[in-house]
Design a protein around this motif. Sequence first.
Motif, PDB file in Angstrom:
ATOM      1  N   GLU A  55       0.812  -1.223   0.000  1.00 24.12           N
ATOM      2  CA  GLU A  55       0.000   0.000   0.000  1.00 24.12           C
ATOM      3  C   GLU A  55       0.843   1.270   0.000  1.00 24.12           C
ATOM      4  O   GLU A  55       0.356   2.359  -0.319  1.00 24.12           O
ATOM      5  CB  GLU A  55      -0.953   0.019   1.199  1.00 24.12           C
ATOM      6  CG  GLU A  55      -0.287  -0.022   2.557  1.00 24.12           C
ATOM      7  CD  GLU A  55      -0.058  -1.428   3.075  1.00 24.12           C
ATOM      8  OE1 GLU A  55       0.145  -1.589   4.299  1.00 24.12           O
ATOM      9  OE2 GLU A  55      -0.078  -2.389   2.268  1.00 24.12           O
ATOM     10  N   ARG A 235      -5.062  10.621  -4.902  1.00 24.37           N
ATOM     11  CA  ARG A 235      -5.684   9.674  -3.965  1.00 24.37           C
ATOM     12  C   ARG A 235      -7.017   9.174  -4.515  1.00 24.37           C
ATOM     13  O   ARG A 235      -7.379   8.008  -4.317  1.00 24.37           O
ATOM     14  CB  ARG A 235      -5.875  10.343  -2.608  1.00 24.37           C
ATOM     15  CG  ARG A 235      -6.331   9.376  -1.518  1.00 24.37           C
ATOM     16  CD  ARG A 235      -6.486  10.055  -0.171  1.00 24.37           C
ATOM     17  NE  ARG A 235      -6.975   9.112   0.810  1.00 24.37           N
ATOM     18  CZ  ARG A 235      -6.205   8.357   1.601  1.00 24.37           C
ATOM     19  NH1 ARG A 235      -4.896   8.459   1.513  1.00 24.37           N
ATOM     20  NH2 ARG A 235      -6.739   7.515   2.468  1.00 24.37           N
ATOM     21  N   THR A 238      -6.945   5.999  -6.501  1.00 23.69           N
ATOM     22  CA  THR A 238      -6.735   4.712  -5.839  1.00 23.69           C
ATOM     23  C   THR A 238      -7.773   4.425  -4.760  1.00 23.69           C
ATOM     24  O   THR A 238      -8.164   3.280  -4.556  1.00 23.69           O
ATOM     25  CB  THR A 238      -5.327   4.658  -5.199  1.00 23.69           C
ATOM     26  OG1 THR A 238      -5.157   5.788  -4.332  1.00 23.69           O
ATOM     27  CG2 THR A 238      -4.259   4.691  -6.269  1.00 23.69           C
ATOM     28  N   ASP A 239      -8.217   5.477  -4.064  1.00 27.57           N
ATOM     29  CA  ASP A 239      -9.141   5.274  -2.938  1.00 27.57           C
ATOM     30  C   ASP A 239     -10.563   5.735  -3.229  1.00 27.57           C
ATOM     31  O   ASP A 239     -11.442   5.567  -2.378  1.00 27.57           O
ATOM     32  CB  ASP A 239      -8.613   6.018  -1.703  1.00 27.57           C
ATOM     33  CG  ASP A 239      -7.274   5.482  -1.244  1.00 27.57           C
ATOM     34  OD1 ASP A 239      -7.255   4.559  -0.425  1.00 27.57           O
ATOM     35  OD2 ASP A 239      -6.236   5.973  -1.725  1.00 27.57           O
ATOM     36  N   ASP A 243     -13.680   8.965  -0.738  1.00 27.41           N
ATOM     37  CA  ASP A 243     -12.794   8.753   0.396  1.00 27.41           C
ATOM     38  C   ASP A 243     -12.652  10.032   1.219  1.00 27.41           C
ATOM     39  O   ASP A 243     -12.542  11.142   0.684  1.00 27.41           O
ATOM     40  CB  ASP A 243     -11.416   8.308  -0.115  1.00 27.41           C
ATOM     41  CG  ASP A 243     -10.399   8.183   0.991  1.00 27.41           C
ATOM     42  OD1 ASP A 243     -10.510   7.250   1.797  1.00 27.41           O
ATOM     43  OD2 ASP A 243      -9.496   9.046   1.059  1.00 27.41           O
ATOM     44  N   TRP A 245     -10.232  11.291   3.122  1.00 26.82           N
ATOM     45  CA  TRP A 245      -9.016  12.078   2.937  1.00 26.82           C
ATOM     46  C   TRP A 245      -8.929  12.688   1.536  1.00 26.82           C
ATOM     47  O   TRP A 245      -8.317  13.749   1.354  1.00 26.82           O
ATOM     48  CB  TRP A 245      -7.786  11.228   3.227  1.00 26.82           C
ATOM     49  CG  TRP A 245      -7.580  11.029   4.697  1.00 26.82           C
ATOM     50  CD1 TRP A 245      -7.769   9.888   5.420  1.00 26.82           C
ATOM     51  CD2 TRP A 245      -7.174  12.036   5.643  1.00 26.82           C
ATOM     52  NE1 TRP A 245      -7.511  10.103   6.753  1.00 26.82           N
ATOM     53  CE2 TRP A 245      -7.136  11.417   6.921  1.00 26.82           C
ATOM     54  CE3 TRP A 245      -6.844  13.386   5.531  1.00 26.82           C
ATOM     55  CZ2 TRP A 245      -6.778  12.109   8.070  1.00 26.82           C
ATOM     56  CZ3 TRP A 245      -6.489  14.075   6.679  1.00 26.82           C
ATOM     57  CH2 TRP A 245      -6.457  13.449   7.929  1.00 26.82           C
ATOM     58  N   THR A 246      -9.558  12.046   0.578  1.00 29.63           N
ATOM     59  CA  THR A 246      -9.626  12.646  -0.764  1.00 29.63           C
ATOM     60  C   THR A 246     -10.415  13.946  -0.703  1.00 29.63           C
ATOM     61  O   THR A 246      -9.978  14.991  -1.213  1.00 29.63           O
ATOM     62  CB  THR A 246     -10.300  11.672  -1.753  1.00 29.63           C
ATOM     63  OG1 THR A 246      -9.511  10.500  -1.879  1.00 29.63           O
ATOM     64  CG2 THR A 246     -10.454  12.321  -3.125  1.00 29.63           C
TER      65      THR A 246
END
Length: 523
Positions: A55, A235, A238-239, A243, A245-246
């Motif tokens: 990761e 981000r 991928t997330d 997400d 934090w995105t």
Amino acid sequence: MTELTTEAQSAPDKSRHLGWALVLISVAQLMVVLDGTIVNIALPFIEHDLDIAPENLRWVVTGYALAFGSLLLLGGRLGDLYGRRRIFMIGLVIFGIASLLGGLATSEATLLAARALQGLGAALASPAALALIATTFPAGPARNRAFAVYAAMSGVGAAVGLLLGGWLTGLDSVFGLDVEGWRLTLLINTPIGIATALLAPRFLKESESHPGELDLPGAVTGTLGLLGLVYGISRAGTDGWGDTWTIVSLAAGLLLLTTFLLLERRVAHPLLPVRVFANRTRAASYLAMFFAPAAMFAMFFYLSQYIQTVMGYSSIKAGVAFLPFCIGLVVAAGISSNLINRIDPRVLAGIGTLMAAGALLGFSRLPHDTSIPMADLQGDYVTDLLPYILLMAFGMGMTFVPLTLTAVHHLRTEDTGIGSGVLNTMQQVGGALGLSLLGTIATQTMDDLGATLTNAAQTAGVPISPEQLTIAQHQIFTAGASDAFLLGAGLMLVASLVTWIFLTVKHQELATDGPESAPVHVG
């Protein structure tokens, strides 16, 4: 008579001087661009040797991209204020030292820190390199040819990175010394970067400096804002866009960039003067260069995986598969640099973006069949890939040269660095956003088809053999990549639309020098 003889003798000397100046600038730009992809093929080896968690492995690539993309505006402005040659040299030295640290890294933290430091060096060197072309070469054919070489280096860098990375990773010794091949993908930059920096004073003139005019609040808010934006976009790839934090990163980035723009309207010496965007042609160039690289990255990202995963090419063979792109782009850039003397940039870039859109549309038709039982379909390199790789190469060669020229055309001398920084920033942010959007649609397609396959197998009560599963995964990946290519074609069409409508500068005007406020006489 003596004066004429002296002039005749100095002309070849000046030509050689400009030639070497272009070599230094081109080598620096190629090194900066290819470092974004050269470690991609080496990632599995890096993961094993440094025991990096899967990761965290992506940070070897994104760490460089984050530092590079977020610091470009600051790097461009520092060149304007403290001397472009000086900042160019400092950037190359930092890049070379960082590459040495990365190549000798024995831990994950050291490697990631070195990659971020490489990004800083690249952010200083790259806008300075473009600005040095604009200020070193006289307007007209000489500058057009120089920009063509620069554009070619920017375009082929990613492909050269894949090829060079594949070759270096396969080595296990150099000059009789045992060394892990992945380390060479970083160490190779050190002698090149340092040598280029040392030769710079001999062939590049220093620009006027304006120390004491650095907009510190603008530098902080602009850099952190871009960092938040680029990180959030990366981000999301991928997330996911949902997400936490995105969302937080994107919101913080946009808030800081809004603050940055408000500050820039009130300071005497802004980091990013509003006048840089006042010219419609320049603004259109920036916008088109935001969308075009986003689409081009789709080709490298998904096609390189398709060639290796579905077609079974080795890493070095996959790199060789992109050689026609390198050759085609260099040839197209050379042709474009000559045509720009007789044809308006709008026509060249407009046709180029349409060619690139056509290439991406061709890639979207790669053979796949997601029905059950799965068909073991593979694209043929010569018929399914090569024609569109060449079409993409010629399209981008026809696009990059005129757009790079118009993006810095008639900038004030004191704004050349920041103008170059804006162009590079648009490419980096656009590329990151495009890759995340393409990744989102590709992943969605793959997930949907994967779920359909699983449900169908469960309903039929027939287990899937390992061979069938591999074939199914290949076809599902191809289906997702095809959707990404289709979206990439749409983004390229947007770039084409911007070019045809707003890029109104005439080719005669590109042969003139001086800022936009100066009177321009078009012949």
